[in-house]
Design a protein around this motif. Structure first.
Motif, PDB file in Angstrom:
ATOM      1  N   SER A  98       1.126  14.588   6.243  1.00 14.45           N
ATOM      2  CA  SER A  98      -0.332  14.491   6.214  1.00 14.45           C
ATOM      3  C   SER A  98      -0.955  15.859   6.000  1.00 14.45           C
ATOM      4  O   SER A  98      -1.941  16.003   5.282  1.00 14.45           O
ATOM      5  N   VAL A  99      -0.361  16.883   6.621  1.00 21.45           N
ATOM      6  CA  VAL A  99      -0.894  18.234   6.459  1.00 21.45           C
ATOM      7  C   VAL A  99      -0.746  18.700   5.010  1.00 21.45           C
ATOM      8  O   VAL A  99      -1.709  19.179   4.402  1.00 21.45           O
ATOM      9  N   VAL A 100       0.448  18.535   4.434  1.00 20.50           N
ATOM     10  CA  VAL A 100       0.609  19.011   3.057  1.00 20.50           C
ATOM     11  C   VAL A 100      -0.233  18.178   2.091  1.00 20.50           C
ATOM     12  O   VAL A 100      -0.726  18.685   1.089  1.00 20.50           O
ATOM     13  N   LEU A 101      -0.423  16.904   2.426  1.00 25.65           N
ATOM     14  CA  LEU A 101      -1.275  16.063   1.583  1.00 25.65           C
ATOM     15  C   LEU A 101      -2.695  16.625   1.558  1.00 25.65           C
ATOM     16  O   LEU A 101      -3.306  16.797   0.499  1.00 25.65           O
ATOM     17  N   ALA A 102      -3.218  16.946   2.744  1.00 29.79           N
ATOM     18  CA  ALA A 102      -4.582  17.476   2.821  1.00 29.79           C
ATOM     19  C   ALA A 102      -4.672  18.845   2.142  1.00 29.79           C
ATOM     20  O   ALA A 102      -5.581  19.097   1.341  1.00 29.79           O
TER      21      ALA A 102
ATOM     22  N   LEU B 216      -5.147   4.836   0.312  1.00 29.12           N
ATOM     23  CA  LEU B 216      -4.283   3.674   0.542  1.00 29.12           C
ATOM     24  C   LEU B 216      -3.564   3.795   1.881  1.00 29.12           C
ATOM     25  O   LEU B 216      -3.440   2.828   2.640  1.00 29.12           O
ATOM     26  N   LEU B 217      -3.106   5.007   2.156  1.00 31.26           N
ATOM     27  CA  LEU B 217      -2.400   5.274   3.405  1.00 31.26           C
ATOM     28  C   LEU B 217      -3.295   4.959   4.605  1.00 31.26           C
ATOM     29  O   LEU B 217      -2.863   4.360   5.590  1.00 31.26           O
TER      30      LEU B 217
ATOM     31  N   ILE C  88      -6.382  13.135  -8.308  1.00 28.78           N
ATOM     32  CA  ILE C  88      -6.727  11.707  -8.261  1.00 28.78           C
ATOM     33  C   ILE C  88      -5.608  10.922  -7.569  1.00 28.78           C
ATOM     34  O   ILE C  88      -5.853  10.094  -6.690  1.00 28.78           O
ATOM     35  N   GLY C  89      -4.361  11.223  -7.965  1.00 27.62           N
ATOM     36  CA  GLY C  89      -3.226  10.517  -7.367  1.00 27.62           C
ATOM     37  C   GLY C  89      -3.170  10.731  -5.860  1.00 27.62           C
ATOM     38  O   GLY C  89      -2.951   9.797  -5.087  1.00 27.62           O
ATOM     39  N   ILE C  90      -3.409  11.965  -5.440  1.00 25.53           N
ATOM     40  CA  ILE C  90      -3.283  12.291  -4.014  1.00 25.53           C
ATOM     41  C   ILE C  90      -4.445  11.703  -3.207  1.00 25.53           C
ATOM     42  O   ILE C  90      -4.241  11.146  -2.122  1.00 25.53           O
ATOM     43  N   VAL C  91      -5.651  11.763  -3.755  1.00 28.30           N
ATOM     44  CA  VAL C  91      -6.787  11.186  -3.026  1.00 28.30           C
ATOM     45  C   VAL C  91      -6.645   9.664  -2.946  1.00 28.30           C
ATOM     46  O   VAL C  91      -6.808   9.062  -1.881  1.00 28.30           O
ATOM     47  N   ALA C  92      -6.294   9.041  -4.075  1.00 27.49           N
ATOM     48  CA  ALA C  92      -6.129   7.586  -4.064  1.00 27.49           C
ATOM     49  C   ALA C  92      -5.002   7.202  -3.102  1.00 27.49           C
ATOM     50  O   ALA C  92      -5.126   6.247  -2.326  1.00 27.49           O
ATOM     51  N   GLY C  93      -3.905   7.980  -3.142  1.00 23.42           N
ATOM     52  CA  GLY C  93      -2.785   7.700  -2.256  1.00 23.42           C
ATOM     53  C   GLY C  93      -3.189   7.818  -0.793  1.00 23.42           C
ATOM     54  O   GLY C  93      -2.855   6.971   0.028  1.00 23.42           O
ATOM     55  N   ALA C  94      -3.944   8.869  -0.479  1.00 25.85           N
ATOM     56  CA  ALA C  94      -4.358   9.074   0.911  1.00 25.85           C
ATOM     57  C   ALA C  94      -5.263   7.924   1.368  1.00 25.85           C
ATOM     58  O   ALA C  94      -5.152   7.455   2.507  1.00 25.85           O
TER      59      ALA C  94
ATOM     60  N   TYR D 110       0.832  -1.209   0.000  1.00 30.38           N
ATOM     61  CA  TYR D 110       0.000   0.000   0.000  1.00 30.38           C
ATOM     62  C   TYR D 110       0.863   1.254   0.000  1.00 30.38           C
ATOM     63  O   TYR D 110       0.546   2.257  -0.633  1.00 30.38           O
ATOM     64  N   ILE D 111       1.941   1.184   0.781  1.00 26.89           N
ATOM     65  CA  ILE D 111       2.824   2.346   0.885  1.00 26.89           C
ATOM     66  C   ILE D 111       3.544   2.576  -0.447  1.00 26.89           C
ATOM     67  O   ILE D 111       3.652   3.716  -0.920  1.00 26.89           O
ATOM     68  N   ALA D 112       3.997   1.472  -1.071  1.00 27.37           N
ATOM     69  CA  ALA D 112       4.672   1.609  -2.366  1.00 27.37           C
ATOM     70  C   ALA D 112       3.704   2.206  -3.401  1.00 27.37           C
ATOM     71  O   ALA D 112       4.070   3.102  -4.159  1.00 27.37           O
ATOM     72  N   LEU D 113       2.468   1.721  -3.405  1.00 23.83           N
ATOM     73  CA  LEU D 113       1.466   2.239  -4.345  1.00 23.83           C
ATOM     74  C   LEU D 113       1.174   3.714  -4.085  1.00 23.83           C
ATOM     75  O   LEU D 113       1.037   4.511  -5.014  1.00 23.83           O
ATOM     76  N   TYR D 114       1.085   4.062  -2.796  1.00 27.56           N
ATOM     77  CA  TYR D 114       0.812   5.447  -2.436  1.00 27.56           C
ATOM     78  C   TYR D 114       1.924   6.373  -2.919  1.00 27.56           C
ATOM     79  O   TYR D 114       1.660   7.403  -3.553  1.00 27.56           O
TER      80      TYR D 114
END
Ligand code: SF4
Ligand code: SF4
Ligand code: SF4
Lengths: 255, 257
Positions: free
Chosen positions: A81-85, A53-54, A45-51, A9-13
Motif C-alpha cells: 500500500s505504501v509503494v502504491l501510494a 478496485l482494491l 491510470i493503472g495504479i489509481v484504478a487498481g487502488a 477485483y483483485i485480479a483486475l487490480y
C-alpha cells in the motif's frame, strides 16, 4: 463471495497496475519523451484504478486509510500500500514536471517495479499451496507486466513493430514460467492445477495460452494486424491473473 | 515461544469421543448462529470453520495397518506465537494480546482478508454481514475473569483443559509418558514448535498428518523473505533482459514512430 475469497477485483487490480507499470518501465528505455510521458500516464491510470478496485473490495471500504495508518512493515500488504501510494505521487510529479531529474525517474521506476513485484510476494506469503509452493509468481507477474505493458504502448501507436517483438519475446518467457510454476507446485496443489487444466478454470487458463500467447505469436510471425495481436495479449494478461487468483483458492471456496 | 504464564488450552485426543459439546458451547457463549449444511458422507459437520463457526471437531477415518480408525481432533485457532494472521495484517487489527492470545480488533479491521489467506489452520474467516473477520478469542472475556474457556468447561470426558502455558505443557508431557507406557508408541504432542509454538497444545495418538493436521509449516516471515528475494532476482534478471533488448535496438527503436 462467501468465505471472503479474493476475486475479480483483485485480479483486475493486479492486471491494471502491472500493465500500466510495465508500459512506464519500458518507455523509460526508449528515447523519445512523448512515449515516456505516455508511459507515466498509463502507469498512473493503472495504479489509481487498481487502488480504487482494491478499496472497493474491502469489507469496510471507508476504513481504507487504516492500510497506511496501521504502520505494520512486516506485512507485505502494508508495504504494498505504501509503494502504491508513493509511486502514484512519483508518477504525478513526473507528469507535471517539464524536466525529469534522474533521481526522480529512478525513484519512481523502482517504486513502480515494487508495485508490480509485491503482488507476487503477497500471494507467495499465504497458506495456499498453488501460490506459495514455488518462488515463481513474482517472475510471472513481472514478465507479464512487460508483455502487457509493451502491448499497451503498441496499441497507442508507439514504435509498433519493435515493441510488439519485445512483447512477444516476454510472452514466450512468461508461458515457460507458468509451465514451470505448475510443475513445481503440482505435488501440493493438484486441485488447483486440475481446475486450471480441465476444471472450471480451464476457460481462463487455456484462454491465456491460446488467445493471449499462441494466436498473437502466430499473428506476429505473419506480420498481420499487430494492433489486434496486442489487444489479445492484454486480454491474455487478464486471463492469467484471473486463473492464478482463483486457482489458488479452489480448496477453500467450498460452500 | 509462549511464555510460562500465558493462557493455554490442552486438547487430549486420547480422551475425546467426538461428542462436540465444545463445538456447541462455543456457539452458545459467543452467540454464533448455526449453519445450514448438507450431508456429505461424514459425521464431521460443518465441513469447515467459518466466520460463524470458530471451533469444530475434525473427523478422520480410513484404514491403517489393516485396522479401521475413526479419530477426532480439535479444529480452531491455535493462538500461534509467530502468527501468520498477525504478520500478514496490514493494519495490525489482528494482534497478540495479553497472555499470548491472538484476537481481532473489529473496529480497526478493514476486511482485506489477507489474514484469511495466510492462516495455515484456516481458522480466521470473513463475515459478509459484518465486513470484518472473526475467529476464536480463546474466550478472552472468560479467562481474563478467571473462568475456563466455554469449550473447556463443557467437555464431559476430560479431553480439554486450560490453565497457564507451563501447566498445560507439563500436563501434556505427563499424559504422553503414560500413553507411551501403555504402548502407544506413536503418541506425540502437537504445537510445541509449530508457528513459533502455539497456545493450544494437542496430545495425539498418531502422527499429526493422520488427523489432517499440517506438518512442516514455514513461518510467515520466511515466506515473505523468500518472496522478496525471488522478486528482487526476477527484477534484476528480467529487467536487465528487457533493457538490454531495447538498448541493443535503441537506434531502431528510439529513432522514430
Ligand atoms: S491459527 Fe491462524 S488465526 Fe490463529 S493465531 Fe495462528 S495464524 Fe492466526
Ligand atoms: S481482514 Fe482485518 S484482521 Fe485480517 S488482515 Fe485484513 S485488516 Fe487485518
Ligand atoms: S476458547 Fe472460546 S472462542 Fe475459542 S473455541 Fe473455545 S469456546 Fe470457542
Amino acid at each position: 463471495m462467501k468465505g471472503g475469497a479474493w476475486g475479480i477485483y483483485i485480479a483486475l487490480y493486479f492486471w491494471l497496475a502491472a500493465m500500466g507499470g510495465g508500459a512506464f518501465l519500458i518507455s523509460l528505455s526508449l528515447k523519445d519523451r512523448g512515449t515516456k510521458v505516455l508511459g507515466a500516464w498509463l502507469a498512473l491510470i493503472g495504479i489509481v484504478a487498481g487502488a480504487l478496485l482494491l478499496i472497493a473490495d474491502l469489507g469496510e471500504p471507508m476504513r481504507f486509510w487504516h492500510l497506511l495508518a496501521g504502520i505494520h512493515p512486516v506485512s507485505v500488504m502494508w508495504l504494498g500500500s505504501v509503494v502504491l501510494a508513493l509511486s502514484g505521487i512519483g508518477l504525478f510529479w513526473l507528469i507535471i514536471s517539464k524536466e525529469w531529474p534522474d533521481w526522480l525517474v529512478w525513484t519512481t521506476a523502482i517504486l513502480v517495479l515494487l508495485v508490480v513485484g509485491y503482488t507476487g510476494v503477497l500471494l507467495m506469503a499465504t497458506a495456499r499451496p498453488f501460490w506459495s509452493g514455488s518462488p515463481l509468481l513474482p517472475w510471472i507477474f513481472l514478465a507479464s507486466a512487460y508483455t502487457t505493458g509493451s502491448a499497451l504502448l503498441v496499441l497507442f501507436g508507439s514504435h509498433s513493430e519493435k515493441l510488439a517483438k519485445l512483447s512477444f519475446a516476454f510472452a514466450v518467457i512468461e508461458i515457460l514460467l507458468v509451465a514451470a510454476h505448475m510443475i513445481w507446485t503440482y505435488s501440493g496443489a493438484k486441485d488447483a492445477i486440475t481446475a486450471a487444466i480441465s476444471g472450471n478454470l480451464a476457460w481462463a487458463f487455456w484462454g491465456f495460452v491460446v488467445v493471449g500467447v499462441l494466436i498473437p505469436l502466430y499473428m506476429e510471425a505473419q506480420k498481420k494486424a499487430l494492433a489486434l495481436a496486442a489487444l489479445l495479449v492484454l486480454l491474455g494478461g487478464f486471463l492469467l491473473r484471473y486463473f492464478i487468483v482463483y486457482a489458488g483458492q479452489v480448496d477453500v471456496m467450498r460452500f | 515461544m509462549p511464555k510460562a504464564n500465558d493462557y493455554a488450552i490442552l486438547f487430549d485426543a486420547s480422551h475425546c469421543t467426538g461428542c462436540r459439546a465444545c463445538q456447541v458451547a462455543c456457539k452458545q457463549w459467543n452467540d454464533l448462529p448455526g449453519e445450514a449444511t448438507e450431508n456429505w458422507g461424514s459425521y464431521e459437520n460443518p465441513p469447515s470453520l467459518s466466520s460463524e463457526t470458530w471451533l469444530r471437531m475434525k473427523f478422520t477415518d480410513g484404514m491403517l495397518n489393516n485396522e479401521v480408525f475413526w479419530d477426532f481432533t480439535r479444529d480452531a485457532c491455535m493462538h500461534c506465537s509467530s502468527a501468520a494472521c498477525v504478520e500478514s495484517c496490514p493494519t495490525g487489527a489482528v494482534n497478540y494480546r495479553e497472555g499470548g492470545i491472538v484476537t481481532v480488533d473489529q473496529d480497526w479491521c478493514i476486511g482485506c482478508r489477507n489474514c484469511v489467506q495466510a492462516c495455515p489452520y484456516d481458522a480466521i474467516h470473513f463475515s459478509e454481514q459484518m465486513g470484518v473477520v472473526q475467529k476464536c478469542t480463546l474466550c478472552y472475556d472468560r479467562v481474563s475473569n478467571g473462568l475456563e474457556p466455554a469449550c473447556v468447561k463443557s467437555c464431559p470426558t476430560g479431553a480439554l483443559h486450560s490453565g497457564t502455558y507451563a501447566e498445560m505443557k507439563k500436563a501434556a508431557e505427563e499424559r504422553l509418558q503414560s500413553l507411551k507406557a501403555a504402548g502407544y508408541k506413536d503418541a506425540n504432542i502437537y504445537g510445541l514448535n509449530e508457528m513459533g509454538g502455539t497456545h493450544v497444545l494437542y496430545v495425539l495418538l498418531k502422527h499429526p498428518s493422520t488427523y489432517g493436521l499440517p506438518v512442516g509449516l514455514s513461518k510467515e516471515s520466511s515466506k515473505v523473505a523468500t518472496g522478496w528475494l525471488s522478486a528482487g532476482i526476477a527484477a534484476a534478471v528480467l529487467g536487465f533482459a528487457g533493457v538490454k533488448w531495447l538498448s541493443d535496438r535503441r537506434e531502431e527503436v528510439g529513432g522514430g514512430s
